[in-house]
Design an enzyme around this catalytic site. Structure first.
Site, PDB file in Angstrom:
ATOM      1  N   GLY A 133       7.927  15.522  12.924  1.00 33.60           N
ATOM      2  CA  GLY A 133       8.506  15.526  11.575  1.00 33.60           C
ATOM      3  C   GLY A 133       7.583  14.860  10.584  1.00 33.60           C
ATOM      4  O   GLY A 133       6.416  14.624  10.880  1.00 33.60           O
ATOM      5  N   ASN A 134       8.097  14.571   9.410  1.00 36.52           N
ATOM      6  CA  ASN A 134       7.311  13.806   8.436  1.00 36.52           C
ATOM      7  C   ASN A 134       8.226  12.822   7.718  1.00 36.52           C
ATOM      8  O   ASN A 134       9.429  12.783   7.977  1.00 36.52           O
ATOM      9  CB  ASN A 134       6.589  14.744   7.453  1.00 36.52           C
ATOM     10  CG  ASN A 134       7.554  15.595   6.656  1.00 36.52           C
ATOM     11  OD1 ASN A 134       8.462  15.077   5.998  1.00 36.52           O
ATOM     12  ND2 ASN A 134       7.386  16.909   6.725  1.00 36.52           N
ATOM     13  N   ARG A 135       7.669  12.034   6.829  1.00 36.29           N
ATOM     14  CA  ARG A 135       8.407  10.904   6.248  1.00 36.29           C
ATOM     15  C   ARG A 135       9.269  11.271   5.045  1.00 36.29           C
ATOM     16  O   ARG A 135       9.817  10.399   4.386  1.00 36.29           O
ATOM     17  CB  ARG A 135       7.420   9.815   5.814  1.00 36.29           C
ATOM     18  CG  ARG A 135       6.681   9.181   6.950  1.00 36.29           C
ATOM     19  CD  ARG A 135       5.836   8.028   6.423  1.00 36.29           C
ATOM     20  NE  ARG A 135       4.966   7.502   7.449  1.00 36.29           N
ATOM     21  CZ  ARG A 135       5.363   6.716   8.445  1.00 36.29           C
ATOM     22  NH1 ARG A 135       6.629   6.363   8.534  1.00 36.29           N
ATOM     23  NH2 ARG A 135       4.506   6.293   9.350  1.00 36.29           N
ATOM     24  N   SER A 136       9.391  12.553   4.725  1.00 36.30           N
ATOM     25  CA  SER A 136      10.179  12.927   3.535  1.00 36.30           C
ATOM     26  C   SER A 136      11.628  12.455   3.689  1.00 36.30           C
ATOM     27  O   SER A 136      12.245  12.622   4.738  1.00 36.30           O
ATOM     28  CB  SER A 136      10.142  14.448   3.369  1.00 36.30           C
ATOM     29  OG  SER A 136      11.098  14.835   2.433  1.00 36.30           O
ATOM     30  N   ALA A 195       9.408  19.013   2.034  1.00 39.04           N
ATOM     31  CA  ALA A 195       8.121  18.796   2.694  1.00 39.04           C
ATOM     32  C   ALA A 195       8.173  19.572   4.010  1.00 39.04           C
ATOM     33  O   ALA A 195       8.483  19.005   5.068  1.00 39.04           O
ATOM     34  CB  ALA A 195       7.905  17.319   2.937  1.00 39.04           C
TER      35      ALA A 195
END
Ligand code: CTP
Length: 395
Positions: free
Chosen positions: A205-208, A272
């Site tokens: 995943g990502n930090r959005s 994102a």
């Protein structure tokens, strides 16, 4: 649309100022909170007491309260206001606003405004049509202020021609129509990250956080749009929108976007979306013992925004985001073109307080007309307002 809005009613020195007493009353009847700012000379036409009685607020004219010495804070006034309405707008005040002259409280407040400004010129025919005045009106419009056109009729001098301040009903209509830009518009907003599953329990995943997309969805809802929110996994509470579709992966998001896109007037891709996803999905949890050295092979996801840009119809508007760490402007301009967008919102991770996870953001908006507008660091709610104001001013 004016219900609950904070309105600064600016009065400059024209005989039409007497009509602004009625305008003040109408604004209040529509549910607006009104604070009146007067240029010093305008008090020769109507007294501040008239406006303080009607608005139930103090009337401001000077930088300091003569009785108490207290500062009348123009910045606080400008931040309070959802909109600034200058009616009547005299030739003198228009000229000062157009040319950066700031010699009274009303002007200082105008120059501090971040939200929409409307101006309704009022002057005699010859003054009105003078080239200098026309140039100044155009200048004010070019700064993003909304002109409420002067009307034709009998003027204070006895002459008949253009220059009368617009009728109160027309001033209100101009504001409400502008405000209703979003009413009946179908707007799709994407928000949050996407999670790309490795196995039933793990993902990439990502930090959005989804905060920017949710702020846009909330603000659009308040402005009367029919909002379709497509969000990836996040921890935010559900906003009140027309339709909320929750997805997990980039592929889910693509399907949801493609299903809706053809019906949309405006699409804002704030999500994102993951650029890579595992090539293989393990149906069962990958056990530690089963492998000594694990590598996950990735493949690219589909670029949803690019796909939407390819199928976009002329009446549709498509807005993308660009999150950059270097060569920001160049990269954002490249994405604007490559993905066939109408506008791109750039945020740079170089700016402290901008980007993922934060409650604040700092953006630059670029569009296909080569317009570039830089904004200061502010809350994501305020950034959402800036983005929507930019859209409605440009289209
Ligand atoms: N986007 C998308 N689908 C993807 C990746 C990104 O729709 N698979 C959209 C995002 O929602 C955003 C815009 O494309 O509006 C730009 O995303 P960004 O990550 O900044 O750029 P990329 O196009 O992914 O390019 P790069 O990662 O190389 O900067």
């Amino acid at each position: 649309m004016l219900n609950g809005k904070n309105v600064i009613l600016g009065i400059s020195a024209s005989i039409a100022a007497y009509k602004s007493a009625f305008l003040c009353r109408e604004l209040i009847k529509k549910g607006a909170n009104v604070k009146v700012l007067m240029t010093p000379d305008s008090a020769q036409f109507v007294t501040p007491l008239t406006f303080s009685t009607l608005s139930k607020n103090p009337v401001y004219s000077t930088y300091a309260n003569a009785a108490t010495g207290e500062w009348n804070n123009h910045v606080a006034l400008a931040k309070w206001a959802d909109l600034f309405l200058l009616a009547p707008a005299t030739q003198n005040t228009i000229a000062k606003m157009a040319n950066g002259v700031c010699d009274n409280l009303l002007l200082a407040t105008y120059f501090s405004m971040g939200n929409q400004v409307y101006f309704a010129p009022a002057m005699d025919f010859d003054m009105f049509k003078h080239a200098a005045n026309q140039v100044n009106i155009k200048k004010l419009q070019s700064y993003g202020n909304v002109l409420i056109p002067a009307e034709h009729g009998e003027l204070a001098s006895g002459l008949v021609g253009e220059g009368r301040m617009a009728e109160i009903s027309n001033i209100l209509k101009a504001i409400e129509q502008k405000d209703s830009f979003w009413a009946n518009k179908k707007v799709m907003v994407t928000a949050g990250p996407t999670h790309e599953a490795i196995d039933p329990v793990r993902f990439i995943g990502n930090r959005s956080s989804g905060k920017m997309g949710y702020a846009l969805a909330n603000q659009l809802e308040q402005r009367g749009a029919e909002v379709y929110l497509i969000s990836g996994p996040n921890h935010l509470s559900d906003p009140k929108v027309f339709q909320h579709i929750k997805v997990i992966s980039a592929d889910d998001m693509k399907e949801a976007c493609l299903d809706l896109f053809s019906e949309m007037d405006v699409t804002i891709m704030a999500a994102a979306v993951a650029d890579f996803t595992p090539k293989m999905f393990a149906n069962q949890k990958i056990k530690k013992e089963s492998t000594k050295k694990l590598s996950i092979e990735l493949k690219s996801t589909n670029d949803i925004l690019k796909k939407l840009g390819e199928i976009k119809k002329p009446h549709q508007r498509l807005i993308g985001f660009a999150l950059e760490t270097h060569n920001e402007l160049e990269n954002a301009k490249g994405k604007l073109k490559r993905k066939n967008l109408d506008m791109i919102v750039l945020n740079s991770l170089k700016n402290e307080g901008a980007g993922f996870e934060n409650d604040t953001n700092q953006i630059t908006i670029l569009d296909t007309k080569n317009k570039q507008k830089d904004f200061e660091l502010k809350s994501k709610d305020k950034v959402a307002e800036d983005i929507l104001n930019f859209i409605q001013n440009e289209w």
